[in-house]
Design a protein around this motif. Structure first.
Motif, PDB file in Angstrom:
ATOM      1  N   LEU A  29     -34.690   9.985 -25.976  1.00  0.00           N
ATOM      2  CA  LEU A  29     -33.445   9.696 -26.675  1.00  0.00           C
ATOM      3  C   LEU A  29     -33.030   8.248 -26.456  1.00  0.00           C
ATOM      4  CD1 LEU A  29     -31.047  10.678 -28.347  1.00  0.00           C
ATOM      5  CD2 LEU A  29     -29.956  11.421 -26.222  1.00  0.00           C
ATOM      6  N   ASN A  30     -33.167   7.745 -25.230  1.00  0.00           N
ATOM      7  CA  ASN A  30     -32.858   6.340 -24.969  1.00  0.00           C
ATOM      8  C   ASN A  30     -33.726   5.415 -25.821  1.00  0.00           C
ATOM      9  OD1 ASN A  30     -30.929   6.975 -23.131  1.00  0.00           O
ATOM     10  ND2 ASN A  30     -32.013   6.238 -21.339  1.00  0.00           N
ATOM     11  N   GLN A  31     -35.008   5.725 -25.905  1.00  0.00           N
ATOM     12  CA  GLN A  31     -35.917   4.899 -26.702  1.00  0.00           C
ATOM     13  C   GLN A  31     -35.533   4.957 -28.178  1.00  0.00           C
ATOM     14  OE1 GLN A  31     -38.673   2.975 -25.503  1.00  0.00           O
ATOM     15  NE2 GLN A  31     -38.429   2.172 -27.581  1.00  0.00           N
ATOM     16  N   ALA A  32     -35.210   6.148 -28.678  1.00  0.00           N
ATOM     17  CA  ALA A  32     -34.831   6.284 -30.088  1.00  0.00           C
ATOM     18  C   ALA A  32     -33.539   5.538 -30.383  1.00  0.00           C
ATOM     19  CB  ALA A  32     -34.689   7.767 -30.449  1.00  0.00           C
ATOM     20  N   LEU A  33     -32.577   5.593 -29.451  1.00  0.00           N
ATOM     21  CA  LEU A  33     -31.335   4.837 -29.619  1.00  0.00           C
ATOM     22  C   LEU A  33     -31.616   3.341 -29.665  1.00  0.00           C
ATOM     23  CD1 LEU A  33     -28.973   6.795 -27.208  1.00  0.00           C
ATOM     24  CD2 LEU A  33     -28.520   6.391 -29.630  1.00  0.00           C
ATOM     25  N   ALA A  34     -32.478   2.880 -28.770  1.00  0.00           N
ATOM     26  CA  ALA A  34     -32.799   1.453 -28.722  1.00  0.00           C
ATOM     27  C   ALA A  34     -33.399   0.993 -30.047  1.00  0.00           C
ATOM     28  CB  ALA A  34     -33.763   1.175 -27.570  1.00  0.00           C
ATOM     29  N   GLU A  35     -34.358   1.745 -30.565  1.00  0.00           N
ATOM     30  CA  GLU A  35     -34.995   1.358 -31.820  1.00  0.00           C
ATOM     31  C   GLU A  35     -33.998   1.397 -32.982  1.00  0.00           C
ATOM     32  OE1 GLU A  35     -38.318   3.867 -32.409  1.00  0.00           O
ATOM     33  OE2 GLU A  35     -39.537   2.945 -30.854  1.00  0.00           O
ATOM     34  N   ALA A  36     -33.150   2.415 -33.003  1.00  0.00           N
ATOM     35  CA  ALA A  36     -32.194   2.548 -34.104  1.00  0.00           C
ATOM     36  C   ALA A  36     -31.193   1.400 -34.103  1.00  0.00           C
ATOM     37  CB  ALA A  36     -31.472   3.890 -34.008  1.00  0.00           C
ATOM     38  N   TYR A  37     -30.692   1.006 -32.923  1.00  0.00           N
ATOM     39  CA  TYR A  37     -29.742  -0.104 -32.865  1.00  0.00           C
ATOM     40  C   TYR A  37     -30.411  -1.425 -33.219  1.00  0.00           C
ATOM     41  CZ  TYR A  37     -25.643   2.373 -31.211  1.00  0.00           C
ATOM     42  OH  TYR A  37     -24.552   3.192 -31.148  1.00  0.00           O
ATOM     43  N   ALA A  38     -31.628  -1.660 -32.714  1.00  0.00           N
ATOM     44  CA  ALA A  38     -32.322  -2.905 -33.023  1.00  0.00           C
ATOM     45  C   ALA A  38     -32.615  -3.014 -34.520  1.00  0.00           C
ATOM     46  CB  ALA A  38     -33.614  -3.000 -32.216  1.00  0.00           C
ATOM     47  N   ASP A  39     -33.088  -1.936 -35.123  1.00  0.00           N
ATOM     48  CA  ASP A  39     -33.424  -1.974 -36.547  1.00  0.00           C
ATOM     49  C   ASP A  39     -32.178  -2.060 -37.429  1.00  0.00           C
ATOM     50  OD1 ASP A  39     -36.111  -1.904 -36.007  1.00  0.00           O
ATOM     51  OD2 ASP A  39     -36.298   0.266 -36.222  1.00  0.00           O
ATOM     52  N   SER A  40     -31.111  -1.365 -37.051  1.00  0.00           N
ATOM     53  CA  SER A  40     -29.879  -1.409 -37.843  1.00  0.00           C
ATOM     54  C   SER A  40     -29.207  -2.778 -37.750  1.00  0.00           C
ATOM     55  CB  SER A  40     -28.909  -0.314 -37.377  1.00  0.00           C
ATOM     56  OG  SER A  40     -29.462   0.969 -37.579  1.00  0.00           O
ATOM     57  N   ALA A  41     -29.212  -3.377 -36.557  1.00  0.00           N
ATOM     58  CA  ALA A  41     -28.641  -4.715 -36.410  1.00  0.00           C
ATOM     59  C   ALA A  41     -29.453  -5.739 -37.195  1.00  0.00           C
ATOM     60  CB  ALA A  41     -28.591  -5.091 -34.929  1.00  0.00           C
ATOM     61  N   ASP A  42     -30.767  -5.575 -37.216  1.00  0.00           N
ATOM     62  CA  ASP A  42     -31.614  -6.474 -37.992  1.00  0.00           C
ATOM     63  C   ASP A  42     -31.318  -6.317 -39.481  1.00  0.00           C
ATOM     64  OD1 ASP A  42     -33.868  -8.358 -38.178  1.00  0.00           O
ATOM     65  OD2 ASP A  42     -34.921  -6.678 -39.109  1.00  0.00           O
ATOM     66  N   TYR A  43     -31.106  -5.090 -39.919  1.00  0.00           N
ATOM     67  CA  TYR A  43     -30.755  -4.842 -41.321  1.00  0.00           C
ATOM     68  C   TYR A  43     -29.420  -5.502 -41.666  1.00  0.00           C
ATOM     69  CZ  TYR A  43     -29.390  -2.058 -45.452  1.00  0.00           C
ATOM     70  OH  TYR A  43     -28.962  -1.649 -46.683  1.00  0.00           O
ATOM     71  N   LEU A  44     -28.429  -5.407 -40.783  1.00  0.00           N
ATOM     72  CA  LEU A  44     -27.134  -6.031 -41.031  1.00  0.00           C
ATOM     73  C   LEU A  44     -27.283  -7.553 -41.148  1.00  0.00           C
ATOM     74  CD1 LEU A  44     -24.048  -5.996 -41.248  1.00  0.00           C
ATOM     75  CD2 LEU A  44     -23.948  -5.975 -38.749  1.00  0.00           C
ATOM     76  N   ALA A  45     -28.041  -8.158 -40.223  1.00  0.00           N
ATOM     77  CA  ALA A  45     -28.234  -9.610 -40.272  1.00  0.00           C
ATOM     78  C   ALA A  45     -28.957 -10.023 -41.554  1.00  0.00           C
ATOM     79  CB  ALA A  45     -29.016 -10.070 -39.046  1.00  0.00           C
ATOM     80  N   ARG A  46     -29.943  -9.230 -41.965  1.00  0.00           N
ATOM     81  CA  ARG A  46     -30.669  -9.558 -43.187  1.00  0.00           C
ATOM     82  C   ARG A  46     -29.808  -9.371 -44.426  1.00  0.00           C
ATOM     83  NH1 ARG A  46     -33.034 -11.592 -45.322  1.00  0.00           N
ATOM     84  NH2 ARG A  46     -34.755 -10.508 -46.338  1.00  0.00           N
ATOM     85  N   ALA A  47     -28.891  -8.397 -44.394  1.00  0.00           N
ATOM     86  CA  ALA A  47     -27.981  -8.222 -45.525  1.00  0.00           C
ATOM     87  C   ALA A  47     -27.065  -9.440 -45.662  1.00  0.00           C
ATOM     88  CB  ALA A  47     -27.163  -6.946 -45.346  1.00  0.00           C
ATOM     89  N   VAL A  48     -26.590  -9.976 -44.538  1.00  0.00           N
ATOM     90  CA  VAL A  48     -25.766 -11.185 -44.575  1.00  0.00           C
ATOM     91  C   VAL A  48     -26.597 -12.363 -45.086  1.00  0.00           C
ATOM     92  CG1 VAL A  48     -24.448 -12.823 -43.176  1.00  0.00           C
ATOM     93  CG2 VAL A  48     -24.243 -10.371 -42.738  1.00  0.00           C
ATOM     94  N   GLU A  49     -27.830 -12.480 -44.601  1.00  0.00           N
ATOM     95  CA  GLU A  49     -28.706 -13.558 -45.078  1.00  0.00           C
ATOM     96  C   GLU A  49     -28.929 -13.447 -46.589  1.00  0.00           C
ATOM     97  OE1 GLU A  49     -32.315 -13.490 -42.865  1.00  0.00           O
ATOM     98  OE2 GLU A  49     -31.314 -13.710 -40.925  1.00  0.00           O
ATOM     99  N   PHE A  50     -29.090 -12.214 -47.073  1.00  0.00           N
ATOM    100  CA  PHE A  50     -29.266 -12.007 -48.516  1.00  0.00           C
ATOM    101  C   PHE A  50     -28.054 -12.530 -49.279  1.00  0.00           C
ATOM    102  CE2 PHE A  50     -28.213  -9.296 -52.170  1.00  0.00           C
ATOM    103  CZ  PHE A  50     -29.298  -9.549 -52.991  1.00  0.00           C
ATOM    104  N   GLY A  51     -26.847 -12.209 -48.790  1.00  0.00           N
ATOM    105  CA  GLY A  51     -25.643 -12.705 -49.451  1.00  0.00           C
ATOM    106  C   GLY A  51     -25.575 -14.214 -49.463  1.00  0.00           C
ATOM    107  N   MET A  52     -25.940 -14.820 -48.345  1.00  0.00           N
ATOM    108  CA  MET A  52     -25.886 -16.274 -48.282  1.00  0.00           C
ATOM    109  C   MET A  52     -26.961 -16.900 -49.175  1.00  0.00           C
ATOM    110  SD  MET A  52     -23.283 -16.530 -46.365  1.00  0.00           S
ATOM    111  CE  MET A  52     -22.786 -14.966 -47.127  1.00  0.00           C
ATOM    112  N   LEU A  53     -28.134 -16.247 -49.258  1.00  0.00           N
ATOM    113  CA  LEU A  53     -29.179 -16.713 -50.161  1.00  0.00           C
ATOM    114  C   LEU A  53     -28.709 -16.614 -51.607  1.00  0.00           C
ATOM    115  CD1 LEU A  53     -32.134 -17.560 -50.780  1.00  0.00           C
ATOM    116  CD2 LEU A  53     -32.716 -15.128 -50.744  1.00  0.00           C
ATOM    117  N   ARG A  54     -28.027 -15.557 -51.910  1.00  0.00           N
ATOM    118  CA  ARG A  54     -27.517 -15.379 -53.281  1.00  0.00           C
ATOM    119  C   ARG A  54     -26.531 -16.487 -53.620  1.00  0.00           C
ATOM    120  NH1 ARG A  54     -27.898 -11.117 -56.723  1.00  0.00           N
ATOM    121  NH2 ARG A  54     -26.330 -10.984 -58.350  1.00  0.00           N
ATOM    122  N   CYS A  55     -25.734 -16.895 -52.640  1.00  0.00           N
ATOM    123  CA  CYS A  55     -24.820 -18.010 -52.860  1.00  0.00           C
ATOM    124  C   CYS A  55     -25.589 -19.270 -53.251  1.00  0.00           C
ATOM    125  CB  CYS A  55     -24.014 -18.298 -51.587  1.00  0.00           C
ATOM    126  SG  CYS A  55     -22.682 -17.138 -51.287  1.00  0.00           S
TER     127      CYS A  55
END
Length: 787
Positions: free
Chosen positions: A560-586
């Motif tokens: 469970l600890n490992q699954a939590l770690a992967e989920a947080y790392a991947d979700s945070a990366d997705y959030l950062a990439r979504a922001v980058e996408f918005g800035m790229l669109r600008c």
């Protein structure tokens, strides 16, 4: 207490009693038909155990049509397994290899559908029985005839013998949650626009409590089964998404402030809330009656979009863009920044709310559209527009678990190895009833060696008790076949009910008694049959214990600890990439505002979204294993639940940012560089903290404090927007508002950190690392390279 009431408290909806009752009628009848009428022991054996597999070991839910379809599919696949198992049973190495391959396939396939997961034991029994009872190819027709008899009888029994009412663990609670949340939204608006007296306040608090209770009930229903309650049908795939989305909507409402702007009550935001309530109400009605026209829901959704457009326009009109007076000190500048951010808070909360409601409405619309398809469209696999087909969905779910940290993959490999080894041992030792060795392995194999050991003790204890009872029974009635035929249905009924209402050991005892009676009818041997079953089960339990020790013996807590770690790392990366996408669109919009020059679909963080969704799915399955695993849980369940639900909030915040910038028309004036820089820096800091959280969950790394509110960064963002993203009239553009709202989404991800740090530190302190863990490198090299 009345017996039926006592039984109902332990057997929800009397599901176990239904299955046991049907089996107690059908299994002796099929056994008698094969043994006494046809006079073929192979037909009798496979008819009896086929009835057992298709009636007692599985209980499909949903409408009767779907249950019968699943029952027919189980019969067909089981028939194939009977043929394949018989053909592979001649050589020990071939039988063991075939068992391992089929075992892995059946166990892993359960990840794509709750229907497949619920039928796992039945499918495995359909292969275990023929592969462990060696027979020549000429025995296939007899065995297949017995399985076919059982299939036909089971099909009729499911439809006619005390059929369970159609049940859906999610639709009813999801409908109730939609209505409760709609009532809460209307209560919010009425409270803000009306008189805030004591009676109004009490009514508002009651609406909030009802919404919280409805969402909690939906979440409990979702977690009540050991696997995700979703099949591969289109409606099942869409409705399961509502659990996270409705939970997220409730969390948004819990954290939102009163809809008050710089000039009092924010009327445009109140309009968005009212429109959102109407969408939820129409969505609940469509869930209740999917055959109705979706036009009311779509009209309500169009009204919500219109209210959101008006909200964006009002935000640009009301947005204060004044400078602080010349020579103003830091306090005055900070007050201007605070005024700017506060003026947009109500509109941001309404925008965040409208996005969540729009996503919920789209999923409800897809659910109803799937159920309105005619039989030909279903047969051809035609999906509602905007939804992937069944096979792509299955591939996506399976691909999410092709990961070395997936608990489902671990259990599938371990189960396959255990079953293959059990078949090999049974063939090499030449035990009389070899398939009980395999069943003994299957029944006690759990997620770690300790738990396997506990089930070994319970399984053997139950088997011994059943053997003793059977021996006493045979001593009283001897081998009188007539009396044994009368006792057999009662033993089957007890074997079906005991595991659910008493215990695993009681179920083993009743099952042993059933087998003692069954085999004494076929070939009278007295109490010796019970003794042989004890030996076979003991051998199977030993195999299970060895496999549990060899394959991933750390248990569900560490996983469970490992699954939590992967989920947080991947979700945070997705959030950062979504922001980058918005800035790229600008940038792209600034360079060429035409539609042809807009960012391509490939620029969107699709791969990151898929990874985050896959990690979230693995986390859900691991969490269920953790809940089902017996033994002490040193971390409070509330803390673990907070960590699990935090992943959903982070991932859906990324969805919201992505949607926000996909709606940008790219028509703003000015240079966006300064505002882009601030948002990208902030998103990188937030991603770094969540990566730090991920590392702390899988090592002794100490988690840093949550990020504080950086007012200087807010000031730089405000200054950039004020200078660079306003029109000739001095008012902010829509892109400026999106910039601020993106910052608000990032701030929501930052505020989430304060709720996670306590549970995360508790999980880290309780985790005991194995020597292998200390030697393995960290999974997140970006943090290791950071100073």
């Amino acid at each position: 207490m009345h017996p039926l009431r006592w039984l109902g408290l332990r057997d929800h909806n009397l599901a176990a009693l239904r299955r046991a009752g049907r089996t107690a009628i059908v299994m002796p009848a099929m056994f008698a038909l094969g043994d006494k009428v046809i006079g073929n022991p192979a037909v009798a054996t496979f008819a009896a155990f086929g009835s057992f597999a298709m009636l007692l070991l599985v209980g499909f839910g949903g409408p009767m049509r779907e249950r019968l379809q699943a029952q027919a599919a189980l019969a067909v696949v089981g028939g194939v397994f009977v043929c394949a198992g018989t053909l592979a049973s001649g050589a020990a190495w071939l039988a063991a290899s075939a068992m391992a391959v089929v075992g892995f396939g059946v166990l892993f396939a359960g990840v794509v559908s709750s229907v497949l997961a619920g039928a796992t034991t039945s499918l495995l029994l359909a292969f275990i029985l023929p592969v462990s009872l060696a027979g020549p190819p000429s025995s296939v027709p007899d065995r297949l005839a017995g399985w076919g008899m059982a299939s036909g009888a089971a099909f009729a029994a499911v439809a006619l013998l005390w059929p369970a009412p159609a049940r859906d663990p999610l639709r009813g609670p999801a409908t109730a949650a939609c209505r409760a949340l709609a009532a809460r939204l209307r209560s919010d608006v009425a409270y803000m626009l009306g008189s805030k007296d004591q009676a109004s306040a009490a009514e508002h608090e009651q609406a909030i409590a009802r919404a919280n209770a409805a969402v909690s009930a939906l979440r409990r229903g979702f977690l009540a089964t050991p696997y995700r309650p979703t099949g591969l049908s289109t409606a099942a795939r869409t409705i399961v998404r509502l659990v996270d989305e409705l939970s997220w909507l409730n969390a948004i409402l819990m954290h939102s402030q009163p809809l008050v702007g710089s000039a009092g009550v924010h009327r445009a935001a109140c309009t968005v809330k009212s429109a959102s309530a109407a969408v939820l109400e129409q969505g609940a009605d469509l869930l209740d009656g999917p055959e109705a026209s979706p036009e009311k829901l779509r009209s309500a959704l169009a009204a919500l979009r219109a209210a959101l457009d008006k909200l964006e326009r009002s935000a640009t009109v009301e947005l204060p863009v004044r400078r602080a007076p010349a020579g103003a000190g830091p306090v005055a500048v900070e007050e201007r920044v605070s005024e700017f951010i506060t003026s947009l808070d109500a509109s941001f909360r309404a925008q965040e709310l409208s996005f969540a409601v729009s996503v919920i409405a789209r999923n409800i619309d897809l659910t109803a559209a799937a159920e309105r398809r005619n039989w030909l469209e279903r047969l051809l696999g035609r999906q509602p527009e905007g939804l992937a087909g069944t096979l792509p969905a299955a591939r996506e779910r399976a691909a999410a678990h092709v990961d070395r940290h997936s608990v489902w993959l671990h259990n599938s490999v371990r189960g396959a190895a255990g079953l293959g080894l059990a078949v090999l041992v049974a063939h090499l030792t030449g035990v009389q009833h070899s398939f009980w060795v395999v069943l003994g392995t299957l029944s006690v194999l759990r997620s770690n060696a300790l738990n396997t050991g506990q089930n070994v003790v319970r399984g053997l204890l139950g088997t011994v008790v059943g053997f003793v009872i059977g021996a006493v029974l045979l001593a009283v009635i001897g081998t009188n076949a007539t009396l044994l035929w009368f006792v057999l249905p009662l033993a089957i009924l007890l074997a079906g009910v005991a595991p659910a209402v008493i215990s695993f050991a009681a179920g083993q005892a009743a099952f042993t008694l059933t087998l003692v009676i069954l085999f004494n009818i076929i070939q009278p041997a007295g109490w010796r049959i019970g003794l042989l079953r004890v030996e076979d089960i003991a051998l199977g339990c030993a195999v299970s214990l060895v496999v549990g020790l060899l394959f991933w013996p750390r248990g569900a807590g560490a996983a469970l600890n490992q699954a939590l770690a992967e989920a947080y790392a991947d979700s945070a990366d997705y959030l950062a990439r979504a922001v980058e996408f918005g800035m790229l669109r600008c940038d792209v919009s600034k360079a060429a505002p035409t539609a042809e020059a807009a960012p391509t679909a490939e620029a969107a963080p699709t791969a990151e979204a898929v990874r985050a969704a896959g990690a979230s799915r693995r986390l859900d399955d691991t969490f269920r294993s953790y809940l089902a695993e017996r033994g002490a849980k040193p971390i409070p369940l509330a803390d673990i639940t907070s960590l699990v639900t935090g992943v959903t909030g982070l991932r859906l915040a990324a969805d919201a940012v992505l949607d926000l910038w996909q709606r940008d028309d790219g028509q703003a004036v000015g240079d966006r560089a300064a505002a882009r820089r601030e948002l990208l820096n902030t998103s990188e800091l937030i991603r770094g903290w969540y990566d730090d959280l991920a590392v702390s969950l899988t090592s002794h790394h100490e988690l840093s404090e949550p990020l504080g509110h950086d007012k200087l960064a807010d000031g730089r963002l405000v200054d950039a927007v004020r200078h660079d993203l306003r029109g000739q009239d001095g008012r902010a553009s829509a892109t400026a508002v999106r910039m601020i709202w993106t910052g608000d989404h990032l701030d929501a991800a930052r505020l989430l950190q304060a709720t996670l740090i306590g549970p995360a530190r508790a999980a880290t302190e309780q985790r005991a690392l194995s020597p292998l863990d200390r030697l393995l490198p960290r999974r997140f090299p970006r943090l290791r390279a950071a100073p």
